[in-house]
Design an enzyme around this catalytic site. Structure first.
Site, PDB file in Angstrom:
ATOM      1  N   ASP A  12      -0.470 107.566 -27.410  1.00  0.00           N
ATOM      2  CA  ASP A  12      -1.866 107.323 -27.795  1.00  0.00           C
ATOM      3  C   ASP A  12      -2.053 107.185 -29.306  1.00  0.00           C
ATOM      4  OD1 ASP A  12      -2.503 107.632 -25.034  1.00  0.00           O
ATOM      5  OD2 ASP A  12      -2.259 109.780 -25.338  1.00  0.00           O
ATOM      6  N   GLU A  13      -1.052 106.649 -29.968  1.00  0.00           N
ATOM      7  CA  GLU A  13      -1.161 106.428 -31.412  1.00  0.00           C
ATOM      8  C   GLU A  13      -1.897 105.130 -31.724  1.00  0.00           C
ATOM      9  OE1 GLU A  13       1.794 106.601 -29.845  1.00  0.00           O
ATOM     10  OE2 GLU A  13       2.819 108.439 -30.488  1.00  0.00           O
ATOM     11  N   ASN A  38       2.307 105.317 -16.163  1.00  0.00           N
ATOM     12  CA  ASN A  38       1.681 106.553 -16.644  1.00  0.00           C
ATOM     13  C   ASN A  38       1.090 106.360 -18.032  1.00  0.00           C
ATOM     14  OD1 ASN A  38       4.300 106.238 -17.521  1.00  0.00           O
ATOM     15  ND2 ASN A  38       4.906 108.366 -17.218  1.00  0.00           N
ATOM     16  N   GLY A  40      -1.123 104.338 -20.707  1.00  0.00           N
ATOM     17  CA  GLY A  40      -2.222 103.381 -20.807  1.00  0.00           C
ATOM     18  C   GLY A  40      -2.389 102.915 -22.235  1.00  0.00           C
ATOM     19  N   HIS A  41      -2.341 101.610 -22.438  1.00  0.00           N
ATOM     20  CA  HIS A  41      -2.559 101.062 -23.781  1.00  0.00           C
ATOM     21  C   HIS A  41      -3.913 100.359 -23.816  1.00  0.00           C
ATOM     22  CE1 HIS A  41       1.946 101.024 -24.990  1.00  0.00           C
ATOM     23  NE2 HIS A  41       1.494 102.199 -24.648  1.00  0.00           N
ATOM     24  N   GLY A 249      -8.128 110.307 -18.059  1.00  0.00           N
ATOM     25  CA  GLY A 249      -9.473 110.701 -18.493  1.00  0.00           C
ATOM     26  C   GLY A 249      -9.541 112.109 -19.067  1.00  0.00           C
TER      27      GLY A 249
HETATM   28  P1  IMP Z   1       4.402 112.282 -16.746  1.00  0.00           P
HETATM   29  O1  IMP Z   1       5.377 111.432 -17.471  1.00  0.00           O
HETATM   30  O2  IMP Z   1       3.244 111.512 -16.214  1.00  0.00           O
HETATM   31  O3  IMP Z   1       5.011 113.186 -15.706  1.00  0.00           O
HETATM   32  O4  IMP Z   1       3.744 113.282 -17.846  1.00  0.00           O
HETATM   33  C1  IMP Z   1       4.564 114.138 -18.617  1.00  0.00           C
HETATM   34  C2  IMP Z   1       3.892 114.452 -19.936  1.00  0.00           C
HETATM   35  O5  IMP Z   1       3.809 113.274 -20.731  1.00  0.00           O
HETATM   36  C3  IMP Z   1       2.442 114.941 -19.787  1.00  0.00           C
HETATM   37  O6  IMP Z   1       2.153 115.857 -20.831  1.00  0.00           O
HETATM   38  C4  IMP Z   1       1.644 113.669 -19.965  1.00  0.00           C
HETATM   39  O7  IMP Z   1       0.319 113.914 -20.393  1.00  0.00           O
HETATM   40  C5  IMP Z   1       2.459 112.958 -21.019  1.00  0.00           C
HETATM   41  N1  IMP Z   1       2.297 111.493 -20.973  1.00  0.00           N
HETATM   42  C6  IMP Z   1       2.824 110.638 -20.090  1.00  0.00           C
HETATM   43  N2  IMP Z   1       2.464 109.379 -20.380  1.00  0.00           N
HETATM   44  C7  IMP Z   1       1.685 109.442 -21.476  1.00  0.00           C
HETATM   45  C8  IMP Z   1       1.012 108.475 -22.274  1.00  0.00           C
HETATM   46  O8  IMP Z   1       1.050 107.279 -22.072  1.00  0.00           O
HETATM   47  N3  IMP Z   1       0.299 108.940 -23.339  1.00  0.00           N
HETATM   48  C9  IMP Z   1       0.246 110.239 -23.633  1.00  0.00           C
HETATM   49  N4  IMP Z   1       0.850 111.197 -22.930  1.00  0.00           N
HETATM   50  C10 IMP Z   1       1.563 110.794 -21.854  1.00  0.00           C
HETATM   51 MG    MG Z   2      -2.294 105.864 -24.053  1.00  0.00          MG
END
Ligand code: IMP
Ligand code: MG
Length: 337
Positions: A12-13, A38, A40-41, A249
């Site tokens: 999320d940078e 997982n 989102g951009h 969200g």
């Molecule tokens: P998972 O990869 O969905 O199992 O999540 C593992 C960790 O990575 C959690 O803390 C998520 O919130 C974080 N995470 C996964 N994808 C993103 C992303 O695109 N942006 C920010 N955090 C993410």
């Molecule tokens: Mg993101």
């Protein structure tokens, strides 16, 4: 020319916006996106906001061909909806060997207590990656509906580079969510650093020209895991740093910019240049400014300090959510892009 774009903190940078800027204003004819759904951009262009989970952010350049590499993972419904909404079906392809997430993966994650502890996004990504490691995951070539999109991404990318054309690879998540280099076990299910990007696509390290590491002007994190200097929710609100996750969200945790962490990200990714986004959240008077000369001296000083600590040029600076709200210093600093 091969440019890699990597997140320097916990995702999320603002990689989506920077990837879109580079692809559009530096005319990249090819854009690939690694990782999975997982992540989102968000791209805001000409008053419209797009939330992308599969398609590379460079889609806003109508001349750009879009690639999903073999190391990425897609989900059929997410892919179909996204390319339909964005109308990019005629200029996107998926590698034969791209992994495919199915409902069973989402189901399997629901009952995993560890995933709850680390704050997973529960999109089935980790479960699908583990099936791939066990050699039982379906690949794009096994899915009839994907037949017309199939291609050989490594061959395309290497040919593009042979012809001297430009390609950008957009990473997902951030350096400290890396399975290898992050805050394990509070990490995602893949390596998120620059080396992993080229491995996921199928190009060797000698072909890389530029590695742009993207930082936000403050640090955010969704889900659990360490966050040095974490601020209270009240303080985050007071500073105007409130953000929510694109996919989940959830409210994002926040902390001030962390130079030590940034330095480590530069090291882990062999950064050649740096982008800093959301400078207008830290310094509201910079909103919408598009040239370095117009920045107040206090802000220039802040950026100069980051630059001298990290020993890499800060070439792109985000001053608003629109793609065009960007200060581009590449030419002044003599850096290629
Ligand atoms: P998972 O990869 O969905 O199992 O999540 C593992 C960790 O990575 C959690 O803390 C998520 O919130 C974080 N995470 C996964 N994808 C993103 C992303 O695109 N942006 C920010 N955090 C993410
Ligand atoms: Mg993101």
């Amino acid at each position: 020319m091969l440019t890699l774009l990597v997140g320097g903190f916990f995702g999320d940078e603002g990689k989506g916006k920077i990837a879109a800027y580079i692809t559009l204003y530096r005319q990249y004819k090819y854009a690939a996106r690694t990782g999975a759904i997982n992540a989102g951009h968000t791209v805001t262009h000409m008053g419209r906001s797009y939330k992308l989970r599969t398609v590379p952010s460079g889609f806003i350049n109508p001349e750009t061909f879009l690639l999903i590499p073999p190391g990425a993972l897609i989900k059929l419904d997410v892919f179909t909806n996204e390319i339909g909404e964005l109308r990019v079906g005629n200029r996107i392809c998926v590698d034969n060997q791209t992994g495919v997430i199915e409902e069973v993966h989402v189901e399997r994650e629901k009952t995993d207590p560890l995933l709850r502890t680390i704050g997973s996004t529960f999109q089935g990504v980790g479960a699908a990656v583990s099936d791939r490691v066990l050699r039982r995951l379906k690949l794009a070539r096994d899915i009839r509906e994907l037949e017309k999109y199939l291609c050989d991404v490594p061959l395309i990318v290497n040919s593009v580079l042979d012809r001297g054309e430009k390609i950008i690879i957009e990473g997902t998540q951030g350096t400290f969510l890396s399975l290898y280099h992050g805050t394990y076990p509070y990490v995602t299910s893949r390596d998120t650093t620059a080396s992993a990007l080229i491995s996921e696509v199928g190009i060797g390290p000698r072909r890389v020209d530029e590695v742009v590491v993207v930082f936000k002007a403050y640090v955010t994190r969704v889900g659990e895991g360490p966050l040095e200097g974490e601020l209270s929710e009240d303080e985050i609100t007071r500073r105007g740093w409130i953000e929510r996750g694109t996919v989940t969200g959830r409210l994002r945790r926040a902390a001030p910019f962390n130079l030590e962490l940034a330095k480590r990200a530069v090291l882990l990714n062999s950064a050649t240049q740096i982008a800093i986004t959301k400078i207008d959240t830290l310094f509201p008077e910079t909103r919408g400014i598009k040239s370095w000369d117009k920045l107040p001296s206090t802000v220039k000083k802040w950026i100069d300090e980051v630059e001298s600590y990290l020993k890499k040029p800060v070439t792109l600076i985000g001053t608003g959510e629109e793609v065009v709200d960007t200060i581009d210093r590449t030419r002044d600093l003599g850096v290629e892009l």
